[in-house]
Write an enzyme that holds these catalytic residues in place. Structure first.
Site, PDB file in Angstrom:
ATOM      1  N   ARG A 168     -20.801 -38.255  -1.216  1.00 42.42           N
ATOM      2  CA  ARG A 168     -20.042 -36.995  -1.118  1.00 42.42           C
ATOM      3  C   ARG A 168     -20.465 -35.957  -2.161  1.00 42.42           C
ATOM      4  NH1 ARG A 168     -15.063 -36.797   1.904  1.00 42.42           N
ATOM      5  NH2 ARG A 168     -15.485 -38.106   3.696  1.00 42.42           N
ATOM      6  N   ARG A 185     -17.016 -30.446  -1.997  1.00 40.22           N
ATOM      7  CA  ARG A 185     -16.125 -29.555  -2.756  1.00 40.22           C
ATOM      8  C   ARG A 185     -16.226 -29.636  -4.265  1.00 40.22           C
ATOM      9  NH1 ARG A 185     -11.192 -31.331   0.937  1.00 40.22           N
ATOM     10  NH2 ARG A 185     -12.421 -33.204   0.620  1.00 40.22           N
ATOM     11  N   ARG A 192     -18.072 -22.371   2.126  1.00 41.71           N
ATOM     12  CA  ARG A 192     -17.067 -22.935   3.022  1.00 41.71           C
ATOM     13  C   ARG A 192     -15.937 -21.931   3.281  1.00 41.71           C
ATOM     14  NH1 ARG A 192     -13.476 -24.835   5.350  1.00 41.71           N
ATOM     15  NH2 ARG A 192     -12.670 -26.951   5.384  1.00 41.71           N
ATOM     16  N   ASP A 234     -20.889 -35.392   9.297  1.00 41.67           N
ATOM     17  CA  ASP A 234     -19.724 -36.273   9.222  1.00 41.67           C
ATOM     18  C   ASP A 234     -19.918 -37.451  10.157  1.00 41.67           C
ATOM     19  OD1 ASP A 234     -16.941 -35.961   7.775  1.00 41.67           O
ATOM     20  OD2 ASP A 234     -16.644 -37.111   9.611  1.00 41.67           O
TER      21      ASP A 234
HETATM   22  O1  CP3 Z   1     -21.977 -37.636   1.074  1.00 40.68           O
HETATM   23  C1  CP3 Z   1     -22.250 -36.437   1.308  1.00 40.68           C
HETATM   24  O2  CP3 Z   1     -22.321 -35.578   0.423  1.00 40.68           O
HETATM   25  C2  CP3 Z   1     -22.634 -36.045   2.737  1.00 40.68           C
HETATM   26  C3  CP3 Z   1     -21.593 -35.588   3.560  1.00 40.68           C
HETATM   27  C4  CP3 Z   1     -20.511 -36.505   4.118  1.00 40.68           C
HETATM   28  C5  CP3 Z   1     -19.282 -35.962   4.532  1.00 40.68           C
HETATM   29  N1  CP3 Z   1     -18.564 -36.949   5.177  1.00 40.68           N
HETATM   30  C6  CP3 Z   1     -18.852 -34.577   4.337  1.00 40.68           C
HETATM   31  C7  CP3 Z   1     -17.429 -34.236   4.388  1.00 40.68           C
HETATM   32  C8  CP3 Z   1     -20.497 -37.861   4.446  1.00 40.68           C
HETATM   33  C9  CP3 Z   1     -21.555 -38.917   4.165  1.00 40.68           C
HETATM   34  C10 CP3 Z   1     -19.282 -38.108   5.129  1.00 40.68           C
HETATM   35  C11 CP3 Z   1     -18.926 -39.422   5.711  1.00 40.68           C
HETATM   36  C12 CP3 Z   1     -17.539 -39.686   6.096  1.00 40.68           C
HETATM   37  N2  CP3 Z   1     -16.673 -38.866   6.759  1.00 40.68           N
HETATM   38  C13 CP3 Z   1     -16.905 -40.937   5.926  1.00 40.68           C
HETATM   39  C14 CP3 Z   1     -17.546 -42.169   5.348  1.00 40.68           C
HETATM   40  C15 CP3 Z   1     -17.613 -42.128   3.877  1.00 40.68           C
HETATM   41  C16 CP3 Z   1     -16.331 -42.377   3.172  1.00 40.68           C
HETATM   42  O3  CP3 Z   1     -15.869 -41.468   2.482  1.00 40.68           O
HETATM   43  O4  CP3 Z   1     -15.803 -43.495   3.283  1.00 40.68           O
HETATM   44  C17 CP3 Z   1     -15.594 -40.813   6.434  1.00 40.68           C
HETATM   45  C18 CP3 Z   1     -14.535 -41.901   6.438  1.00 40.68           C
HETATM   46  C19 CP3 Z   1     -15.478 -39.511   6.982  1.00 40.68           C
HETATM   47  C20 CP3 Z   1     -14.315 -38.936   7.694  1.00 40.68           C
HETATM   48  C21 CP3 Z   1     -13.797 -37.734   7.007  1.00 40.68           C
HETATM   49  N3  CP3 Z   1     -14.458 -36.534   6.911  1.00 40.68           N
HETATM   50  C22 CP3 Z   1     -12.560 -37.604   6.335  1.00 40.68           C
HETATM   51  C23 CP3 Z   1     -11.529 -38.715   6.187  1.00 40.68           C
HETATM   52  C24 CP3 Z   1     -12.486 -36.297   5.873  1.00 40.68           C
HETATM   53  C25 CP3 Z   1     -11.299 -35.617   5.227  1.00 40.68           C
HETATM   54  C26 CP3 Z   1     -11.106 -36.024   3.832  1.00 40.68           C
HETATM   55  C27 CP3 Z   1     -11.613 -34.986   2.884  1.00 40.68           C
HETATM   56  O5  CP3 Z   1     -12.405 -35.355   1.999  1.00 40.68           O
HETATM   57  O6  CP3 Z   1     -11.184 -33.842   3.024  1.00 40.68           O
HETATM   58  C28 CP3 Z   1     -13.691 -35.649   6.187  1.00 40.68           C
HETATM   59  C29 CP3 Z   1     -14.070 -34.273   5.851  1.00 40.68           C
HETATM   60  C30 CP3 Z   1     -15.306 -34.070   5.045  1.00 40.68           C
HETATM   61  N4  CP3 Z   1     -16.501 -34.693   5.288  1.00 40.68           N
HETATM   62  C31 CP3 Z   1     -15.456 -33.171   3.949  1.00 40.68           C
HETATM   63  C32 CP3 Z   1     -16.790 -33.267   3.539  1.00 40.68           C
HETATM   64  C33 CP3 Z   1     -17.474 -32.493   2.462  1.00 40.68           C
HETATM   65  C34 CP3 Z   1     -14.397 -32.233   3.400  1.00 40.68           C
HETATM   66  C35 CP3 Z   1     -14.448 -31.051   4.276  1.00 40.68           C
HETATM   67  C36 CP3 Z   1     -14.043 -29.737   3.692  1.00 40.68           C
HETATM   68  O7  CP3 Z   1     -12.843 -29.452   3.789  1.00 40.68           O
HETATM   69  O8  CP3 Z   1     -14.910 -28.974   3.229  1.00 40.68           O
END
Ligand code: CP3
Length: 340
Positions: free
Chosen positions: A26, A30, A39, A76
């Protein structure tokens, strides 16, 4: 073109390296002011994911800002359920929501899968191609997918959950439909990862984020065999398997035909080494919350971890970095490793 910094890939492939490579799950997100600014100018998260040149831009931001040893494509895991027929929404401050969910075999039968689904994700492949070009071979590029079980859990549950009891109930009450869905996901993920590698990913990581809510028996039946199938099918690039909370399955994880095993922060490095052996390449596993601590503490714990793993180790956190982590804490962590 040769990579200028191939430390990450050489370590993943089992070579001994001058120092361990470092990146953060991640890292594209953010924690970076430049991400938040971009964003805020968009309609939402999905616009960023679905616009290749913007996804490429945020993928490269942490390489510029933090000087990490690898980039991970901004996307994602939920793009796969979507292209199979279940649209997702990213609700601000709540997280992902699926307006329609899977509740039985009829729903599974309606899903598109395999090449027909995976080939539709052209915006992801285009983002990889642009990123590869703009990275100019500075560092390797990581592609990723959710593991079949983790994707199933969102598709059945309809969003995040504390217990994932609906998803677990599905396994206990409709095992046939569960296996049919896991098969369809696996088929799709294999093509998806191969397409990502063809578009420029140097390594692919499988995120089994909800591994830890399953019992060992359920994990062995509903998750590991499918992850194994994916690992067996991908021979074009190294594969990392990160199964959060799956310490109970460490021995079985050790037998997977993958190159790297990701560890979460609940796993003691000495325990992982004892089970996996000295030569198995591991990735992880500092507690993401350590990055809120004073810098002396961050340095101390990072060095201790590097020391106990003793090589064949890619430094990372034990899960994604939290969005409100101070940037100077993140930099302290990366710089500690880079100064070794
Ligand atoms: O790692 C990185 O920098 C690459 C980008 C990446 C994102 N999601 C961007 C993202 C990766 C590898 C993921 C994978 C992902 N997405 C997983 C597996 C990894 C883990 O954390 O266990 C899961 C379970 C998801 C599902 C998901 N996407 C959730 C539960 C959420 C909301 C939670 C949150 O952090 O807000 C997201 C959104 C998300 N995916 C964001 C980002 C940067 C936040 C979005 C934003 O509001 O800008």
């Amino acid at each position: 073109m040769e990579l200028k910094n191939d430390l990450f890939l050489r370590t993943a492939k089992g070579e001994k390296t001058e120092r361990p490579p470092v990146w953060l799950m991640r890292q594209a997100g953010r924690i970076l002011p430049q991400y938040r600014k971009l964003r805020a100018s968009l309609s939402g998260f999905k616009e960023l994911v679905e616009t290749p040149h913007l996804a490429a831009e945020v993928t490269i931001q942490p390489v510029d800002e933090l000087d990490v040893d690898a980039a991970i494509i901004f996307s994602d895991i939920l793009v796969i359920p979507e292209v199979m027929g279940l649209e997702y929404k990213m609700v601000e401050k709540v997280g992902p929501r699926f307006p329609e969910t899977i509740s039985g075999m009829d729903d599974v039968n309606r899903l598109i899968s395999g090449k027909n689904a995976a080939d539709e994700l052209e915006y992801v492949y285009e983002a990889l191609r642009i990123t590869k070009r703009e990275l100019n071979d500075r560092v390797p590029l990581i592609g990723f997918s959710g593991a079949p079980w983790t994707l199933l859990s969102y598709m059945v549950e309809g969003g995040g959950s504390k217990t994932f009891s609906k998803a677990k109930k599905f396994l206990y009450t409709q095992p046939e439909a569960a296996h049919a869905l896991l098969d369809k996901l696996t088929e799709t993920i294999i093509i998806y990862l191969k397409n990502k590698i063809a578009a420029g990913a140097d390594l692919v990581q499988i995120f089994d984020s909800w591994a830890g809510i399953l019992s060992p028996e359920q994990y062995n039946e509903f998750s590991l065999p499918y992850i194994r199938k994916i690992c067996e099918a991908i021979d074009e690039a190294p594969v990392t398997v990160f199964a959060k909370g799956a310490w109970f399955a460490m021995e079985n994880m050790g037998d997977l035909p993958c190159q790297v095993i990701g560890l979460d922060w609940n796993t003691k490095p000495s325990f992982a080494r004892r089970i996996l052996g000295e030569k198995r390449v591991v990735q992880g596993n500092l507690d993401p919350c350590l990055l809120y601590a004073p810098h002396d503490e961050i340095r101390k714990h990072t060095l201790e971890m590097v020391n106990v793993f003793g090589g064949h180790h890619i430094v990372n956190l034990g899960h994604g970095v939290y969005p409100d982590t101070p940037l100077d804490g993140v930099k302290c962590f990366v710089d500690t490793v880079k100064s070794l």
